[in-house]
Design an enzyme around this catalytic site. Structure first.
Site, PDB file in Angstrom:
ATOM      1  N   LYS A 100     -13.972   3.411 -41.537  1.00  0.00           N
ATOM      2  CA  LYS A 100     -14.381   4.752 -41.964  1.00  0.00           C
ATOM      3  C   LYS A 100     -13.328   5.460 -42.818  1.00  0.00           C
ATOM      4  O   LYS A 100     -13.664   6.239 -43.714  1.00  0.00           O
ATOM      5  CB  LYS A 100     -14.714   5.620 -40.747  1.00  0.00           C
ATOM      6  CG  LYS A 100     -15.913   5.167 -39.938  1.00  0.00           C
ATOM      7  CD  LYS A 100     -17.223   5.370 -40.676  1.00  0.00           C
ATOM      8  CE  LYS A 100     -18.426   5.064 -39.796  1.00  0.00           C
ATOM      9  NZ  LYS A 100     -19.702   5.259 -40.508  1.00  0.00           N
ATOM     10  N   GLU A 122     -20.819  14.889 -39.898  1.00  0.00           N
ATOM     11  CA  GLU A 122     -21.385  14.459 -38.632  1.00  0.00           C
ATOM     12  C   GLU A 122     -20.615  13.251 -38.134  1.00  0.00           C
ATOM     13  O   GLU A 122     -19.909  12.600 -38.898  1.00  0.00           O
ATOM     14  CB  GLU A 122     -22.857  14.079 -38.821  1.00  0.00           C
ATOM     15  CG  GLU A 122     -23.110  12.661 -39.323  1.00  0.00           C
ATOM     16  CD  GLU A 122     -22.516  12.311 -40.686  1.00  0.00           C
ATOM     17  OE1 GLU A 122     -22.273  11.098 -40.919  1.00  0.00           O
ATOM     18  OE2 GLU A 122     -22.292  13.213 -41.521  1.00  0.00           O
ATOM     19  N   SER A 388     -15.674  -4.090 -37.924  1.00  0.00           N
ATOM     20  CA  SER A 388     -15.577  -2.775 -38.552  1.00  0.00           C
ATOM     21  C   SER A 388     -14.758  -1.764 -37.761  1.00  0.00           C
ATOM     22  O   SER A 388     -14.297  -0.774 -38.322  1.00  0.00           O
ATOM     23  CB  SER A 388     -16.977  -2.212 -38.798  1.00  0.00           C
ATOM     24  OG  SER A 388     -17.729  -2.195 -37.593  1.00  0.00           O
TER      25      SER A 388
END
Length: 409
Positions: A100, A122, A388
């Site tokens: 991210k 969010e 991830s």
């Protein structure tokens, strides 16, 4: 818009179109006030992303702050047990613990160039929230993270991390109190102050230009993985596997191989408890074309065309829509989308932990689960998984709810 294949060798120049379409998906459907602001963001991104100063600063951030490149790792014991050659792209080692931060630092850098003072977003699993709070701290910006109350309870460690980093965490109590409602709440907050704030969407979805921007910032994953895999093995992987909720980590690693006809791309969706509507979030598998949050994509929806309830053991995957580029890739036959349920995901979570000493995020464990199946079905082939995120955020939830099934005292 028709889903015609882009020219070989020009994929990233051709996709998306100038209007933000990936085949027949994507676009931008917003009220006039937000449409004007999105046009400004699009114009600024197209100018800034080509500038030497922006590119140079982003590269410096990735190297000296994020710790990139992250390594590609061969899973020796996991491979021996299941038959294939399984490799991991270690995005869990990216600073803050997931992929991210790749797009959060890019979005925050863009906000800084635009003179914005505040970042709004969010989060589901909390990794996007932590990454954006990290980026905000780096640039000295305010940060407001909207998170469903269910996810706040499940992902408490990440909530604490966001607060330590200086972010304001806004609990969302509407609906199912998870990711979709968090997006709704963050959009509402952004509409009130689009002049001084930037809505930093947490995946490769939303109105144009966000699917393109997030994909572009995540391309670093695929570029690194391709170079590393070639250096390690002298060839490209047979298969590339990544979990798909919104789809940013999958597009990141797919981007390194999207024009290679000999490499199979697999997106793994959450099968949840069952394939009954409301008990999974397998949007690409069970959804139909629809509109959500200002763009067109495959959507899990009821007979009235409203987004249906969704569920996943992994908070970051329980979204009723999906990135528009994934919808196009499936239609073109460039990627295949499969499903792994909660049980297979938990099995993979513990297998990777015990065989390799790597605790994965529950989101990433979906991809590991499919890689294990693929290794058994196609022994001796090479499988590259995008790991991830790391599983620190999930360990309390897993142990409280499933520990007795996997750990014998």
């Amino acid at each position: 818009m028709s889903s015609t294949a882009p020219s070989q060798g020009t994929y990233f120049k051709d996709v998306p179109t100038k209007d933000g379409y990936f085949g027949s998906y994507g676009g931008r459907f917003l009220p006039p006030a937000l449409e004007t602001e999105m046009q400004k963001i699009h114009k600024a991104y197209m100018e800034i992303s080509k500038s030497h100063k922006f590119i140079s600063e982003l590269r410096q951030i990735r190297k000296h702050f994020q710790g990139r490149p992250t390594p590609t790792y061969y899973c020796n014991r996991l491979s021996e047990k299941y038959g294939g050659r399984i490799y991991l792209k270690r995005e869990d080692l990216n600073h803050s613990g997931a992929h991210k931060l790749n797009h959060c630092m890019g979005e925050a850098l863009l906000a800084n160039y635009l003179g914005k003072k505040k970042l709004i977003a969010e989060t589901g699993a909390g990794q996007h929230g932590v990454a954006l709070a990290t980026a905000a701290a780096y640039f000295g910006l305010e940060c407001e993270i909207h998170m469903g109350e269910v996810d706040i309870a499940k992902e408490h460690p990440n909530v604490v991390r966001m607060k330590i980093l200086g972010a304001k965490v806004v609990p969302v109590s509407a609906g199912l109190k998870t990711l979709k409602e968090a997006v709704d709440s963050a959009f509402e907050a952004y509409v009130k102050d689009p002049e001084t704030s930037l809505f930093c969407i947490g995946s490769a979805l939303g109105p144009h230009p966000f699917p393109m921007m997030v994909r572009d910032f995540q391309r670093v994953v695929g570029e690194e993985a391709r170079e590393q895999f070639l250096e390690m093995t002298g060839e490209l992987p047979d298969s590339v596997v990544a979990c798909v909720g919104g789809g940013s980590n999958a597009l990141g690693i797919f981007s390194g191989f999207i024009e290679d006809k000999g490499v199979k791309l697999y997106g793994v969706e959450p099968g949840g408890r069952s394939m009954k509507l409301g008990e999974h979030a397998a949007t690409m598998t069970q959804g139909t074309p629809g509109m959500i949050h200002g763009f067109k994509c495959m959507v899990l929806q009821d007979e009235k065309g409203e987004p249906s309830p969704v569920y996943s053991i992994a908070s970051g995957l329980d979204y009723p829509g999906v990135g528009p580029e994934h919808c196009m890739l499936r239609e073109l036959g460039k990627a295949t989308y499969v499903v792994e349920d909660d049980k297979a995901t938990l099995d993979a979570f513990f297998e990777l932990s015990r065989l390799e000493g790597i605790i994965p995020a529950l989101e990433s464990a979906h991809a590991v689960a499919y890689a294990i199946q693929l290794a058994q079905k196609e022994p001796h082939t090479s499988i590259l998984v995008n790991l991830s995120g790391r599983g620190d955020k999930d360990i309390d939830f897993v142990m409280e709810n499933y520990g007795k099934d996997y750990i014998k005292e």
